[in-house]
Design a protein around this motif. Structure first.
Motif, PDB file in Angstrom:
ATOM      1  N   LYS A   1       0.841  -1.210   0.000  1.00  0.00           N
ATOM      2  CA  LYS A   1       0.000   0.000   0.000  1.00  0.00           C
ATOM      3  C   LYS A   1       0.871   1.253   0.000  1.00  0.00           C
ATOM      4  O   LYS A   1       0.635   2.183  -0.780  1.00  0.00           O
ATOM      5  N   ARG A   2       1.899   1.265   0.825  1.00  0.00           N
ATOM      6  CA  ARG A   2       2.789   2.423   0.896  1.00  0.00           C
ATOM      7  C   ARG A   2       3.494   2.641  -0.447  1.00  0.00           C
ATOM      8  O   ARG A   2       3.583   3.773  -0.927  1.00  0.00           O
ATOM      9  N   ALA A   3       3.975   1.572  -1.059  1.00  0.00           N
ATOM     10  CA  ALA A   3       4.645   1.695  -2.357  1.00  0.00           C
ATOM     11  C   ALA A   3       3.689   2.244  -3.409  1.00  0.00           C
ATOM     12  O   ALA A   3       4.068   3.098  -4.220  1.00  0.00           O
TER      13      ALA A   3
ATOM     14  N   ALA B   1       5.841  12.083   3.653  1.00  0.00           N
ATOM     15  CA  ALA B   1       6.244  11.838   5.043  1.00  0.00           C
ATOM     16  C   ALA B   1       5.056  11.397   5.897  1.00  0.00           C
ATOM     17  O   ALA B   1       5.182  10.489   6.724  1.00  0.00           O
ATOM     18  N   ILE B   2       3.914  11.992   5.681  1.00  0.00           N
ATOM     19  CA  ILE B   2       2.753  11.655   6.512  1.00  0.00           C
ATOM     20  C   ILE B   2       2.147  10.294   6.151  1.00  0.00           C
ATOM     21  O   ILE B   2       1.463   9.677   6.953  1.00  0.00           O
ATOM     22  N   THR B   3       2.444   9.797   4.961  1.00  0.00           N
ATOM     23  CA  THR B   3       1.862   8.508   4.569  1.00  0.00           C
ATOM     24  C   THR B   3       2.392   7.358   5.410  1.00  0.00           C
ATOM     25  O   THR B   3       1.789   6.293   5.419  1.00  0.00           O
ATOM     26  N   LYS B   4       3.475   7.552   6.146  1.00  0.00           N
ATOM     27  CA  LYS B   4       3.963   6.468   7.008  1.00  0.00           C
ATOM     28  C   LYS B   4       2.960   6.140   8.106  1.00  0.00           C
ATOM     29  O   LYS B   4       3.026   5.090   8.716  1.00  0.00           O
ATOM     30  N   TYR B   5       2.020   7.019   8.334  1.00  0.00           N
ATOM     31  CA  TYR B   5       1.009   6.783   9.358  1.00  0.00           C
ATOM     32  C   TYR B   5      -0.251   6.118   8.814  1.00  0.00           C
ATOM     33  O   TYR B   5      -1.197   5.889   9.542  1.00  0.00           O
ATOM     34  N   LEU B   6      -0.259   5.787   7.523  1.00  0.00           N
ATOM     35  CA  LEU B   6      -1.411   5.117   6.940  1.00  0.00           C
ATOM     36  C   LEU B   6      -1.550   3.711   7.481  1.00  0.00           C
ATOM     37  O   LEU B   6      -0.630   3.021   7.737  1.00  0.00           O
TER      38      LEU B   6
END
Length: 87
Positions: free
Chosen positions: A54-56, A82-87
């Motif tokens: 999902k992150r990729a 940077a904020i997507t690490k919290y998804l």
């Protein structure tokens, strides 16, 4: 809907296939009454594989669809990534 493919899609596909394999293993382990710690370890692998896929996918979308070439500011894109690490 138009076809929308990126260079990263084959790698994301491979990650999801690995997750699929881990999940199949979990199902087999449940049927075989494997120890809970072993099952939890495999579930963790499934979860990590899906999260990484999902992150990729999201980072690829940001890079190709929300890029500065498409009108976004580079600092905005970096902050969003940077904020997507919290998804």
């Amino acid at each position: 809907m138009t076809q929308h493919t990126h260079e990263s899609h084959p790698q994301i596909y491979a990650r999801l296939k690995r997750a699929h394999g881990h999940l199949a293993k979990v199902i087999d382990m449940l049927n075989d009454q494997a120890p809970c710690t072993d099952i939890a370890q495999q579930l963790f692998a499934v979860e990590k594989a899906i999260t990484n896929a999902k992150r990729a996918l999201i980072h690829d979308h940001i890079d190709h669809c929300l890029s500065p070439a498409n009108g976004a500011k580079e600092t905005d894109v970096d902050d969003f990534k940077a904020i997507t690490k919290y998804l």
